[in-house]
Motif scaffolding. Structure first.
Motif, PDB file in Angstrom:
ATOM      1  N   TRP A 192       0.836  -1.204   0.000  1.00 21.25           N
ATOM      2  CA  TRP A 192       0.000   0.000   0.000  1.00 21.25           C
ATOM      3  C   TRP A 192       0.876   1.262   0.000  1.00 21.25           C
ATOM      4  O   TRP A 192       0.630   2.195  -0.766  1.00 21.25           O
ATOM      5  CB  TRP A 192      -0.917  -0.033   1.226  1.00 21.25           C
ATOM      6  N   LEU A 193       1.903   1.256   0.826  1.00 24.05           N
ATOM      7  CA  LEU A 193       2.790   2.422   0.918  1.00 24.05           C
ATOM      8  C   LEU A 193       3.499   2.669  -0.418  1.00 24.05           C
ATOM      9  O   LEU A 193       3.623   3.806  -0.875  1.00 24.05           O
ATOM     10  CB  LEU A 193       3.819   2.214   2.029  1.00 24.05           C
ATOM     11  N   GLU A 194       3.952   1.588  -1.027  1.00 22.22           N
ATOM     12  CA  GLU A 194       4.637   1.683  -2.332  1.00 22.22           C
ATOM     13  C   GLU A 194       3.718   2.358  -3.355  1.00 22.22           C
ATOM     14  O   GLU A 194       4.144   3.250  -4.083  1.00 22.22           O
ATOM     15  CB  GLU A 194       4.984   0.257  -2.793  1.00 22.22           C
ATOM     16  N   ARG A 195       2.493   1.913  -3.379  1.00 21.71           N
ATOM     17  CA  ARG A 195       1.532   2.469  -4.335  1.00 21.71           C
ATOM     18  C   ARG A 195       1.254   3.941  -4.043  1.00 21.71           C
ATOM     19  O   ARG A 195       1.219   4.773  -4.945  1.00 21.71           O
ATOM     20  CB  ARG A 195       0.226   1.661  -4.263  1.00 21.71           C
ATOM     21  N   LYS A 196       1.093   4.253  -2.776  1.00 24.89           N
ATOM     22  CA  LYS A 196       0.803   5.648  -2.377  1.00 24.89           C
ATOM     23  C   LYS A 196       1.946   6.576  -2.770  1.00 24.89           C
ATOM     24  O   LYS A 196       1.727   7.666  -3.298  1.00 24.89           O
ATOM     25  CB  LYS A 196       0.627   5.716  -0.863  1.00 24.89           C
ATOM     26  N   LEU A 197       3.180   6.136  -2.478  1.00 25.70           N
ATOM     27  CA  LEU A 197       4.337   6.974  -2.777  1.00 25.70           C
ATOM     28  C   LEU A 197       4.504   7.170  -4.285  1.00 25.70           C
ATOM     29  O   LEU A 197       4.866   8.249  -4.741  1.00 25.70           O
ATOM     30  CB  LEU A 197       5.609   6.354  -2.172  1.00 25.70           C
ATOM     31  N   HIS A 198       4.217   6.116  -5.037  1.00 28.70           N
ATOM     32  CA  HIS A 198       4.263   6.225  -6.497  1.00 28.70           C
ATOM     33  C   HIS A 198       3.244   7.233  -6.990  1.00 28.70           C
ATOM     34  O   HIS A 198       3.536   8.080  -7.845  1.00 28.70           O
ATOM     35  CB  HIS A 198       3.986   4.868  -7.138  1.00 28.70           C
ATOM     36  N   GLU A 199       2.040   7.144  -6.456  1.00 26.76           N
ATOM     37  CA  GLU A 199       0.971   8.056  -6.891  1.00 26.76           C
ATOM     38  C   GLU A 199       1.325   9.502  -6.573  1.00 26.76           C
ATOM     39  O   GLU A 199       1.130  10.396  -7.388  1.00 26.76           O
ATOM     40  CB  GLU A 199      -0.353   7.666  -6.210  1.00 26.76           C
ATOM     41  N   LEU A 200       1.845   9.695  -5.365  1.00 23.94           N
ATOM     42  CA  LEU A 200       2.249  11.053  -4.962  1.00 23.94           C
ATOM     43  C   LEU A 200       3.316  11.614  -5.897  1.00 23.94           C
ATOM     44  O   LEU A 200       3.225  12.741  -6.384  1.00 23.94           O
ATOM     45  CB  LEU A 200       2.840  11.007  -3.545  1.00 23.94           C
ATOM     46  N   PHE A 201       4.340  10.789  -6.133  1.00 28.11           N
ATOM     47  CA  PHE A 201       5.465  11.214  -6.964  1.00 28.11           C
ATOM     48  C   PHE A 201       4.995  11.521  -8.385  1.00 28.11           C
ATOM     49  O   PHE A 201       5.356  12.549  -8.967  1.00 28.11           O
ATOM     50  CB  PHE A 201       6.522  10.101  -6.984  1.00 28.11           C
ATOM     51  N   ALA A 221       2.049  12.323  -9.420  1.00 26.77           N
ATOM     52  CA  ALA A 221       1.203  13.520  -9.469  1.00 26.77           C
ATOM     53  C   ALA A 221       2.063  14.780  -9.537  1.00 26.77           C
ATOM     54  O   ALA A 221       1.789  15.693 -10.315  1.00 26.77           O
ATOM     55  CB  ALA A 221       0.302  13.564  -8.242  1.00 26.77           C
ATOM     56  N   VAL A 222       3.130  14.808  -8.741  1.00 27.49           N
ATOM     57  CA  VAL A 222       4.012  15.986  -8.741  1.00 27.49           C
ATOM     58  C   VAL A 222       4.836  16.036 -10.033  1.00 27.49           C
ATOM     59  O   VAL A 222       5.043  17.110 -10.612  1.00 27.49           O
ATOM     60  CB  VAL A 222       4.945  15.964  -7.506  1.00 27.49           C
ATOM     61  N   ALA A 223       5.270  14.851 -10.492  1.00 26.94           N
ATOM     62  CA  ALA A 223       6.122  14.822 -11.691  1.00 26.94           C
ATOM     63  C   ALA A 223       5.359  15.243 -12.945  1.00 26.94           C
ATOM     64  O   ALA A 223       5.977  15.647 -13.930  1.00 26.94           O
ATOM     65  CB  ALA A 223       6.700  13.419 -11.877  1.00 26.94           C
ATOM     66  N   GLU A 278       3.302  17.725 -13.048  1.00 32.26           N
ATOM     67  CA  GLU A 278       3.058  19.171 -13.039  1.00 32.26           C
ATOM     68  C   GLU A 278       3.985  19.841 -14.057  1.00 32.26           C
ATOM     69  O   GLU A 278       5.092  19.355 -14.284  1.00 32.26           O
ATOM     70  CB  GLU A 278       3.376  19.749 -11.644  1.00 32.26           C
TER      71      GLU A 278
END
Lengths: 190, 135
Positions: free
Chosen positions: B100-109, B111-113, B115
């Motif tokens: 779950w954490l792996e997926r969350k961090l990927h999604e966050l990254f 989303a920012v990338a 921009e």
């Protein structure tokens, strides 16, 4: 293999790496303004040192290494407490998602901001940026074993921060509840 | 020489002073029981070398002779860890949380990338690069 890169090729590599480099800087600094300053400074350094880049080697790792060194310099110079990481997630949180998902994302962002710098860097490079352990080791200037160790500790720390925060903020039964929610979300995605 | 030394040790019942490994090795070499019909009895104080009141270490020679040699001893077994245990086996990890954490961090990254890069930064790179080529 050419002795040195063509200027146009170097510029292409640099511009192509910017989105991921900026994302790394934002997650690292926890502040968009500071991240853009860091990115600009790193780009300037890279342009000055472009003759040191050896064609055929990993450009992504090279430019990330410059940003890492620059970040360490920033930390030493400023010695200011970091601001919150709340705005990092604004673009992500603006996307349509469930309420639970948004809350959990905020939790992840908050926990990430509380990690020690070394662990945060290793976790972002491996888990977010998708680098290999070898690449991350060359960026951070340490051994592969150290990177693995930092990533493992970062994950456990994140686990503690997210689950403990949840149980502090609510009743005692909320930790299993958050795990169930995480499990449900994984099932829904797979 | 070695035989007479053994005879001397046996006569003065000195095997009790030897380490278990030495004792067992000596027994194996001699192929005969250590003390024959008269084993050393704990608590006795024989007068050795003419000196008086020499304290002997109470050793149960039979118990020591049955102890395995150091080379034959097996190292203590470590408890089995689950395959998803941490790097040093400090505690078992939660694979659900990690995924779950792996997926969350990927999604966050990501989303920012995704921009847009600030225009002034791109402009700066292009300008500096042009200057560098001219210079």
């Amino acid at each position: 293999m050419p002795e040195s890169l063509e200027d146009s090729t170097f510029q292409e590599l640099l511009l192509g790496s910017l989105p991921r480099l900026r994302a790394y800087a934002i997650l690292l600094t926890k502040d968009r303004t500071r991240a853009d300053d860091l990115l600009q400074e790193s780009v300037l350094r890279a342009l000055c040192a472009k003759h040191q880049f050896q064609p055929g080697t990993n450009f992504n790792a090279w430019i990330h290494r410059i940003l890492h060194n620059q970040f360490i310099s920033f930390l030493r110079q400023q010695r200011r407490p970091m601001t919150t990481l709340e705005d990092v997630s604004e673009s992500y949180l603006s996307q349509p998602a469930g309420q639970d998902d948004k809350i959990l994302t905020q939790e992840v962002v908050r926990a990430l901001g509380r990690l020690p710098q070394g662990q945060r860097e290793a976790l972002i490079l491996i888990s977010s940026s998708g680098m290999s352990y070898d690449e991350a080791a060359s960026v951070l200037g340490c051994s592969v074993g150290t990177v693995k160790s930092r990533v493992w500790r970062a994950r456990r720390q994140m686990e503690r921060l997210i689950l403990d925060n949840e149980s502090d903020s609510d009743d005692r039964t909320s930790s299993p509840r958050i795990v169930n929610r995480i499990s449900d979300m994984l099932d829904a995605h797979s | 020489m070695a035989h007479s030394l053994h005879k001397l040790i046996k006569e003065f019942n000195l095997y009790g002073f030897l380490a278990p490994g030495q004792l067992a090795r000596s027994r194996e070499r001699q192929k005969e029981p250590l003390y024959g019909e008269t084993p050393y009895v704990s608590g006795e104080r024989p007068n050795i070398g003419g000196g008086a009141n020499i304290e002997l270490i109470k050793l149960d020679s039979l118990a020591y002779s049955s102890m395995p040699l150091a080379k034959d001893r097996k190292p203590p077994q470590k408890p089995e860890l689950p395959p998803d245990a941490g790097l040093r086996g400090v505690s078992p990890t939660d694979p659900i949380f990690d995924r779950w954490l792996e997926r969350k961090l990927h999604e966050l990254f990501d989303a920012v990338a995704h921009e847009p890069i600030p225009d002034d930064l791109i402009q700066l790179i292009v300008t500096l690069d042009q200057k560098d080529r001219k210079g």
